[in-house]
Design an enzyme around this catalytic site. Sequence first.
Site, PDB file in Angstrom:
ATOM      1  N   ASP A  46     -60.196 -34.117  26.340  1.00 28.02           N
ATOM      2  CA  ASP A  46     -59.558 -34.899  27.401  1.00 28.02           C
ATOM      3  C   ASP A  46     -59.671 -34.230  28.776  1.00 28.02           C
ATOM      4  O   ASP A  46     -59.829 -33.013  28.881  1.00 28.02           O
ATOM      5  CB  ASP A  46     -58.056 -35.061  27.100  1.00 28.02           C
ATOM      6  CG  ASP A  46     -57.793 -36.023  25.951  1.00 28.02           C
ATOM      7  OD1 ASP A  46     -58.746 -36.392  25.241  1.00 28.02           O
ATOM      8  OD2 ASP A  46     -56.623 -36.391  25.762  1.00 28.02           O
ATOM      9  N   ASP A  47     -59.518 -35.060  29.794  1.00 28.77           N
ATOM     10  CA  ASP A  47     -59.299 -34.652  31.194  1.00 28.77           C
ATOM     11  C   ASP A  47     -60.567 -34.240  31.946  1.00 28.77           C
ATOM     12  O   ASP A  47     -60.497 -33.847  33.103  1.00 28.77           O
ATOM     13  CB  ASP A  47     -58.266 -33.518  31.325  1.00 28.77           C
ATOM     14  CG  ASP A  47     -56.901 -33.898  30.786  1.00 28.77           C
ATOM     15  OD1 ASP A  47     -56.691 -35.087  30.493  1.00 28.77           O
ATOM     16  OD2 ASP A  47     -56.047 -33.011  30.655  1.00 28.77           O
ATOM     17  N   HIS A  97     -59.606 -42.285  30.128  1.00 25.61           N
ATOM     18  CA  HIS A  97     -58.321 -41.554  30.103  1.00 25.61           C
ATOM     19  C   HIS A  97     -57.578 -41.774  31.427  1.00 25.61           C
ATOM     20  O   HIS A  97     -56.810 -40.926  31.851  1.00 25.61           O
ATOM     21  CB  HIS A  97     -58.611 -40.072  29.871  1.00 25.61           C
ATOM     22  CG  HIS A  97     -57.411 -39.218  29.536  1.00 25.61           C
ATOM     23  ND1 HIS A  97     -56.409 -39.620  28.689  1.00 25.61           N
ATOM     24  CD2 HIS A  97     -57.057 -37.967  29.950  1.00 25.61           C
ATOM     25  CE1 HIS A  97     -55.497 -38.650  28.588  1.00 25.61           C
ATOM     26  NE2 HIS A  97     -55.857 -37.655  29.349  1.00 25.61           N
ATOM     27  N   HIS A 101     -54.916 -39.577  36.002  1.00 27.88           N
ATOM     28  CA  HIS A 101     -53.966 -38.996  35.058  1.00 27.88           C
ATOM     29  C   HIS A 101     -52.487 -39.186  35.437  1.00 27.88           C
ATOM     30  O   HIS A 101     -51.678 -38.261  35.345  1.00 27.88           O
ATOM     31  CB  HIS A 101     -54.251 -37.495  34.891  1.00 27.88           C
ATOM     32  CG  HIS A 101     -53.906 -36.963  33.525  1.00 27.88           C
ATOM     33  ND1 HIS A 101     -52.622 -36.613  33.161  1.00 27.88           N
ATOM     34  CD2 HIS A 101     -54.659 -36.729  32.435  1.00 27.88           C
ATOM     35  CE1 HIS A 101     -52.626 -36.180  31.912  1.00 27.88           C
ATOM     36  NE2 HIS A 101     -53.847 -36.238  31.438  1.00 27.88           N
ATOM     37  N   HIS A 192     -59.070 -30.032  25.224  1.00 27.97           N
ATOM     38  CA  HIS A 192     -59.209 -30.382  26.637  1.00 27.97           C
ATOM     39  C   HIS A 192     -60.379 -29.605  27.245  1.00 27.97           C
ATOM     40  O   HIS A 192     -60.468 -28.390  27.046  1.00 27.97           O
ATOM     41  CB  HIS A 192     -57.921 -30.053  27.403  1.00 27.97           C
ATOM     42  CG  HIS A 192     -56.764 -30.901  26.969  1.00 27.97           C
ATOM     43  ND1 HIS A 192     -56.078 -30.666  25.805  1.00 27.97           N
ATOM     44  CD2 HIS A 192     -56.208 -32.011  27.533  1.00 27.97           C
ATOM     45  CE1 HIS A 192     -55.133 -31.595  25.662  1.00 27.97           C
ATOM     46  NE2 HIS A 192     -55.191 -32.422  26.698  1.00 27.97           N
TER      47      HIS A 192
HETATM   48 ZN    ZN Z   1     -54.870 -35.838  29.658  1.00 29.60          ZN
END
Ligand code: ZN
Length: 267
Positions: A46-47, A97, A101, A192
């Site tokens: 993620d991210d 995603h 955020h 991540h």
């Molecule tokens: Zn995230």
Amino acid sequence: MNLKKYFIPLTALFLLAAWPLSIAAAEPGIIWGGPPQVKQVALTFDDGPSPRCTAKILSLLKQYQARGTFFVLGAHVERYPWLVQAAIRDGNEVGNHSFAHPRLTKSSELSREQELERTALDLEMLGYRPDHLLFRPPFSAYDGRLVAYLAHTHRQMVLWGIDSGDWRGLPPAEIVHNVLDRVRPGAIIIFHDCDEKEQADRRPTVEALKVILPALKAAGYRMVTVSELVAGGDATKRSSSQSESLLKQPVKPRLDPAGKKTISGSL
Ligand SMILES: [Zn+2]
């Protein structure tokens, strides 16, 4: 009799008892894992993408014949499109995603839609139009409005069964332990490759993967994308309905129903 003193414990008991029911009954479109009878797992990141470690992760995945699923932020896709293209070229899957955020349960309807659609457009501009549109909510925070919007736009929410804990800034050995001690067929594992501010040090994640990937391979696990995991190793199912093979809540997830930022960092 003083009923008041029983009220809070009784309410807590009721909520605890009702919790699994409410998740199972109210959230039909959420992917938590794949079929447990097929020895494969989905590694998710993620991210990102991030120039500091996404390429290193891609190279490790390739080295161990693994494919991952990258839940990217639109803001980072616009900054580093070549990293998304490299991930796709290697056979990895890419999911949305959000753009920046935010906690979508606190966002207005308009900004929530903008968060999803701008990132979707960024991916489309790179030529990425998968059969299944996957979405993972920032901070794992979601509500009925978000679930309804995803269903309306033919997207599926993907959560996970195993949290590597890398977002807490753990050392590599603990990340390895968190994954290898809990791994089981059908698990979706969350890592991540960046954070929303591009400040986190993800070198421990990369170091941990150098142990996790060969260990999973040696244990006979196939490391596949979320779509492949959900299809259960049956390629013909990839283009049919994923919801047929969804398995809900193999493990209690870390949710944030109160909307509180319980832990720093991000999921
Ligand atoms: Zn995230």
